[in-house]
Each structure stands twice: as C-alpha cells, then as structure tokens.
Design a protein around this motif. Sequence first.
Motif, PDB file in Angstrom:
ATOM      1  N   LEU A  15       0.832  -1.210   0.000  1.00 34.12           N
ATOM      2  CA  LEU A  15       0.000   0.000   0.000  1.00 34.12           C
ATOM      3  C   LEU A  15       0.863   1.255   0.000  1.00 34.12           C
ATOM      4  N   GLN A  16       1.968   1.237   0.737  1.00 36.73           N
ATOM      5  CA  GLN A  16       2.857   2.397   0.745  1.00 36.73           C
ATOM      6  C   GLN A  16       3.494   2.604  -0.626  1.00 36.73           C
ATOM      7  N   LYS A  17       3.878   1.521  -1.289  1.00 37.94           N
ATOM      8  CA  LYS A  17       4.455   1.636  -2.629  1.00 37.94           C
ATOM      9  C   LYS A  17       3.418   2.167  -3.616  1.00 37.94           C
ATOM     10  N   VAL A  38       3.856   5.685  -5.779  1.00 39.52           N
ATOM     11  CA  VAL A  38       3.837   5.804  -7.236  1.00 39.52           C
ATOM     12  C   VAL A  38       2.678   6.687  -7.676  1.00 39.52           C
ATOM     13  N   GLU A  39       1.489   6.474  -7.104  1.00 42.91           N
ATOM     14  CA  GLU A  39       0.336   7.301  -7.491  1.00 42.91           C
ATOM     15  C   GLU A  39       0.588   8.770  -7.169  1.00 42.91           C
ATOM     16  N   ALA A  40       1.214   9.042  -6.048  1.00 43.69           N
ATOM     17  CA  ALA A  40       1.496  10.431  -5.664  1.00 43.69           C
ATOM     18  C   ALA A  40       2.489  11.077  -6.624  1.00 43.69           C
ATOM     19  N   HIS A  41       3.416  10.285  -7.151  1.00 42.74           N
ATOM     20  CA  HIS A  41       4.426  10.839  -8.035  1.00 42.74           C
ATOM     21  C   HIS A  41       3.997  10.857  -9.496  1.00 42.74           C
ATOM     22  N   SER A  60       9.235   9.472   1.791  1.00 44.39           N
ATOM     23  CA  SER A  60      10.352   9.211   0.882  1.00 44.39           C
ATOM     24  C   SER A  60      10.083   7.862   0.225  1.00 44.39           C
ATOM     25  N   SER A  61      10.877   7.557  -0.761  1.00 45.33           N
ATOM     26  CA  SER A  61      10.684   6.324  -1.508  1.00 45.33           C
ATOM     27  C   SER A  61      10.729   5.124  -0.562  1.00 45.33           C
ATOM     28  N   PHE A  94      12.574   0.645  -3.422  1.00 46.90           N
ATOM     29  CA  PHE A  94      11.859   1.289  -4.521  1.00 46.90           C
ATOM     30  C   PHE A  94      12.674   2.470  -4.992  1.00 46.90           C
ATOM     31  N   PRO A  95      12.926   2.583  -6.290  1.00 42.94           N
ATOM     32  CA  PRO A  95      13.773   3.680  -6.762  1.00 42.94           C
ATOM     33  C   PRO A  95      13.080   5.032  -6.605  1.00 42.94           C
ATOM     34  N   GLU A  96      13.871   6.008  -6.262  1.00 45.07           N
ATOM     35  CA  GLU A  96      13.351   7.371  -6.196  1.00 45.07           C
ATOM     36  C   GLU A  96      13.661   8.008  -7.542  1.00 45.07           C
TER      37      GLU A  96
END
Length: 163
Positions: free
Chosen positions: A14-16, A20-23, A72-73, A77-79
């Motif tokens: 869920l955090q991932k 991604v959705e936020a970015h 933060s990422s 997970f890549p930033e």
Amino acid sequence: MSSDICRELVFSMLQKIYWVEAHAEELALWEALIESGEEAKQTLDTIIQDSEKHKLLARKWLDKFGIEPPVSSPIGFPEKAFDFSGKDVAEMFKDILKYEILMKGMYEKLLNAEYEGCIKSLIPDENGQDGFFSWVKGLVNAEDKHVEMCRRNIGAFRRIMGK
C-alpha cells in the motif's frame, strides 16, 4: 504465514502504491500536458486526474490501517522522477506506460491468493473485505485503460511519423 508478515506485506504494498500514485502527478507530467497534441493532452489529463483519485483512495486505506503515507521512496523502490526533456510524444508515453504496467501489476498482486488471505486477516469484516477488493479491482480496470491509452498514443504517433 504469520500475521506479522502478512501485515507487513500488505502495508508495504500500500505504501508503494501510494508513492507511485502520488508521483504520477509530478510537474513533468503537467509540463508534458502543456506541450502535447490534443489526444495526448486528453490521455495525460485522464492519467493525472485518475492518479490523484487513486492516491486519495490509497491514503484512505493507509489511514484505516493506521499507516503513515511514505514521505520518501519506500525501501527497495527507486526514487525516480519523470524526465521528458527532449523526448517526443511516443517516448514520453513509453515512459509512462512502464509505470502504468507496474501499477496494474501491484494492484493485481493484492488480488492474488497470498495477499488475499493477508487482507482477510487484517479486515475481519466481510463488508470491509468486499470494499477493499472492489477498490483494487476498480484500480486494475483503470490501469488497463491507462495502458491502452498510452499504447494508442504511441501507435498513433508512429503512424504519423512513418516509424
């Protein structure tokens, strides 16, 4: 599988998803929107707006589970930010397509047997389970549409440019 591992699997996913959705609403997408042709603008606008909705829905589930959204990422997970500098429309949509496919896969993973059992243990109420799974299935469908829209924009551009 232990309930602690189940909980961590679901919470990490869920955090991932939230990350991604936020970015997906980054300034680069808005800049690309301004510089694109009409069909590309419609596609980008849909993706940007849907990502905002998906982020808000993911936040709702994070809140229900008492999880803070990542600032933060997430680990592993890549930033990475979108960078469309010097790219044509097809290249831009190829980059976006990768993330749409990634998101679809992440949502589908929440529906597989391993995650389903974990989610059912985290949400004992059957109505809550149905709500969660309905939400995820809706997101899989939305990502399917995004994938198809990206592919249409890539294909349309190739035909115009004779590639």
